[in-house]
Design a protein around this motif. Structure first.
Motif, PDB file in Angstrom:
ATOM      1  N   ARG A   1       0.836  -1.204   0.000  1.00  0.00           N
ATOM      2  CA  ARG A   1       0.000   0.000   0.000  1.00  0.00           C
ATOM      3  C   ARG A   1       0.871   1.254   0.000  1.00  0.00           C
ATOM      4  O   ARG A   1       1.861   1.338   0.723  1.00  0.00           O
ATOM      5  N   HIS A   2       0.460   2.208  -0.800  1.00  0.00           N
ATOM      6  CA  HIS A   2       1.156   3.495  -0.861  1.00  0.00           C
ATOM      7  C   HIS A   2       0.710   4.369   0.313  1.00  0.00           C
ATOM      8  O   HIS A   2      -0.430   4.280   0.778  1.00  0.00           O
ATOM      9  N   LEU A   3       1.612   5.233   0.768  1.00  0.00           N
ATOM     10  CA  LEU A   3       1.277   6.182   1.834  1.00  0.00           C
ATOM     11  C   LEU A   3       0.031   6.990   1.482  1.00  0.00           C
ATOM     12  O   LEU A   3      -0.798   7.288   2.356  1.00  0.00           O
ATOM     13  N   LEU A   4      -0.119   7.344   0.223  1.00  0.00           N
ATOM     14  CA  LEU A   4      -1.290   8.097  -0.227  1.00  0.00           C
ATOM     15  C   LEU A   4      -2.581   7.410   0.188  1.00  0.00           C
ATOM     16  O   LEU A   4      -3.516   8.047   0.689  1.00  0.00           O
ATOM     17  N   TRP A   5      -2.641   6.109  -0.005  1.00  0.00           N
ATOM     18  CA  TRP A   5      -3.857   5.360   0.312  1.00  0.00           C
ATOM     19  C   TRP A   5      -4.084   5.266   1.815  1.00  0.00           C
ATOM     20  O   TRP A   5      -5.227   5.235   2.276  1.00  0.00           O
ATOM     21  N   GLU A   6      -2.994   5.218   2.559  1.00  0.00           N
ATOM     22  CA  GLU A   6      -3.105   5.082   4.013  1.00  0.00           C
ATOM     23  C   GLU A   6      -3.712   6.323   4.669  1.00  0.00           C
ATOM     24  O   GLU A   6      -4.361   6.219   5.710  1.00  0.00           O
ATOM     25  N   ILE A   7      -3.476   7.496   4.074  1.00  0.00           N
ATOM     26  CA  ILE A   7      -3.942   8.728   4.728  1.00  0.00           C
ATOM     27  C   ILE A   7      -5.119   9.379   4.010  1.00  0.00           C
ATOM     28  O   ILE A   7      -5.588  10.433   4.430  1.00  0.00           O
ATOM     29  N   ALA A   8      -5.617   8.740   2.960  1.00  0.00           N
ATOM     30  CA  ALA A   8      -6.730   9.324   2.208  1.00  0.00           C
ATOM     31  C   ALA A   8      -8.084   8.869   2.726  1.00  0.00           C
ATOM     32  O   ALA A   8      -9.118   9.417   2.332  1.00  0.00           O
ATOM     33  N   GLU A   9      -8.095   7.884   3.612  1.00  0.00           N
ATOM     34  CA  GLU A   9      -9.361   7.368   4.121  1.00  0.00           C
ATOM     35  C   GLU A   9      -9.132   6.675   5.457  1.00  0.00           C
ATOM     36  O   GLU A   9      -7.997   6.472   5.893  1.00  0.00           O
ATOM     37  N   GLY A  10     -10.218   6.317   6.103  1.00  0.00           N
ATOM     38  CA  GLY A  10     -10.148   5.529   7.330  1.00  0.00           C
ATOM     39  C   GLY A  10      -9.458   6.243   8.480  1.00  0.00           C
ATOM     40  O   GLY A  10      -9.460   7.472   8.585  1.00  0.00           O
ATOM     41  N   GLU A  11      -8.835   5.454   9.341  1.00  0.00           N
ATOM     42  CA  GLU A  11      -8.185   6.003  10.525  1.00  0.00           C
ATOM     43  C   GLU A  11      -7.047   6.949  10.163  1.00  0.00           C
ATOM     44  O   GLU A  11      -6.846   7.981  10.810  1.00  0.00           O
ATOM     45  N   GLY A  12      -6.299   6.597   9.114  1.00  0.00           N
ATOM     46  CA  GLY A  12      -5.201   7.459   8.695  1.00  0.00           C
ATOM     47  C   GLY A  12      -5.676   8.848   8.310  1.00  0.00           C
ATOM     48  O   GLY A  12      -5.021   9.850   8.617  1.00  0.00           O
ATOM     49  N   TYR A  13      -6.820   8.918   7.659  1.00  0.00           N
ATOM     50  CA  TYR A  13      -7.379  10.213   7.253  1.00  0.00           C
ATOM     51  C   TYR A  13      -7.824  11.024   8.467  1.00  0.00           C
ATOM     52  O   TYR A  13      -7.596  12.240   8.534  1.00  0.00           O
ATOM     53  N   GLU A  14      -8.453  10.363   9.433  1.00  0.00           N
ATOM     54  CA  GLU A  14      -8.891  11.066  10.639  1.00  0.00           C
ATOM     55  C   GLU A  14      -7.689  11.599  11.424  1.00  0.00           C
ATOM     56  O   GLU A  14      -7.715  12.725  11.934  1.00  0.00           O
ATOM     57  N   LEU A  15      -6.631  10.796  11.505  1.00  0.00           N
ATOM     58  CA  LEU A  15      -5.420  11.247  12.193  1.00  0.00           C
ATOM     59  C   LEU A  15      -4.737  12.369  11.421  1.00  0.00           C
ATOM     60  O   LEU A  15      -4.161  13.288  12.014  1.00  0.00           O
TER      61      LEU A  15
END
Length: 361
Positions: free
Chosen positions: A189-203
């Motif tokens: 998984r790319h970092l982009l995907w980790e922070i574009a949705e879910g818990e990563g996005y909320e953080l």
């Protein structure tokens, strides 16, 4: 703008992150067998134990209540060499978005497109080796920060997961040189995907306390984070939404323009420079005309093209764009208040000073 609003422009099909307990235990048993059967000399020669990033350690020492998820971290070639600012900003940002990076120490280049075309079986072994070390580190996710690495690793992973005989042959070959077996239990998984949705996005939203103060940012995806969609599958390759969502979550204004999903020209710059520059000028010129203050990209190869080769565009066209180009982790990092020693903007070819002045950094 919410994800649902962006999703109207393109349907997202998100890869599953979780793995079953049976698969994980199978991976653990395979790693144990490898450790028992490999000689000390072979292990010493081939394998260096992974280590957690210093940034993750600092986050834990601060007593944060954010639960960090361990992911194997593959930074690739450019972030190790000419784009060290991408690595330093990623490592500093990771704990703020809930990630503990387990850096893989004994891995090589993924082979990019060159080895894949010239020696496909060698390419497969290169990538299987990276995946095997990620699995041996006890991680079910391999985090990437490069479009090309993401595509290569996901493509190899797809082949290995869907062909038991192939995976066994490759694992047997690699085991002869001290590499742990790969059971197919890692997701790339790319970092982009980790922070574009879910818990990563909320953080991410919580971390971006400094904000971008309305900075006009043009997203540039490039091609290999979107296509082929069968292998990547995170969002519609013709109507992506992830970068726009991140820009707006950080307090910026996402600038839309047609060339954001085109190639940057990097693969052909040496062989066909005129054609490559014809590709390169489109996103920079369109973003400039649309009023962008900067471009952001999730790929260091795209960053290299867009940043370093603006001088080539000037020589070829007489147009001096002076468009600042940011790595994804730098954009989020500056919104999160990371230090210059972590962001390393001074390593860029095109000065980022106009952006920093607008942000009053």
């Amino acid at each position: 703008m919410s994800r649902s609003a962006w999703a109207k422009r393109g349907r997202s099909t998100t890869s599953s992150r979780s793995r079953g307990a049976t698969a994980r235990s199978g991976s653990s048993r395979a790693s144990t067998r490898w450790a028992a059967s490999s000689s000390p000399r072979r292990r010493a020669r081939e394998r260096t134990l992974p280590r957690s990033s210093p940034a993750s350690s600092r986050r834990r020492q601060r007593g944060s209540d954010v639960a960090l998820r361990r992911v194997a971290y593959y930074k690739g070639c450019l972030a190790s060499l000419s784009a060290k600012e991408l690595d330093s900003s990623t490592q500093a940002l990771a704990p703020q978005v809930g990630l503990e990076l387990v850096e893989l120490q004994a891995v090589t280049c993924c082979g990019a497109g060159d080895i894949h075309e010239a020696e496909p079986d060698y390419y497969l072994h290169l990538n299987a080796r990276i995946l095997a070390y990620a699995e041996a580190a006890g991680c079910d996710t391999l985090l990437t920060i490069c479009n090309v690495c993401t595509l290569n690793l996901r493509q190899a992973n797809w082949q290995l997961k869907n062909d038991d005989a192939l995976r066994q042959r490759v694992s047997d070959n690699l085991e002869h040189v001290g590499v742990p077996p790969y059971s197919g239990n890692v997701e790339v998984r790319h970092l982009l995907w980790e922070i574009a949705e879910g818990e990563g996005y909320e953080l991410l939203k919580a971390a971006a306390h400094k904000g971008l103060k309305g900075l006009k940012v043009a997203p540039f995806y490039g091609c290999q984070i979107l296509r082929p969609s069968k292998l990547l599958g995170f969002e519609d390759p013709d109507r992506p939404w992830s970068l726009e969502r991140i820009i707006e979550a950080c307090g910026g204004e996402a600038i839309d323009y047609p060339a954001k999903i085109k190639c940057c020209g990097f693969p052909i710059i040496a062989a066909r420079e005129e054609t490559a520059l014809g590709e390169l000028i489109q996103p920079i010129e369109q973003a400039k005309e649309a009023g962008a203050d900067a471009l952001v990209t999730p790929c260091p190869l795209c960053h290299l093209s867009l940043d370093a080769w603006q001088s080539k565009l000037k020589a070829a066209t007489g147009k001096d764009f002076q468009m600042p180009i940011l790595h994804l982790s730098q954009l989020v990092g500056v919104a999160a208040g990371l230090e210059e020693s972590e962001l390393k903007f001074k390593r860029h070819v095109v000065p980022v000073t106009p952006v920093l002045e607008k942000l009053e950094v």
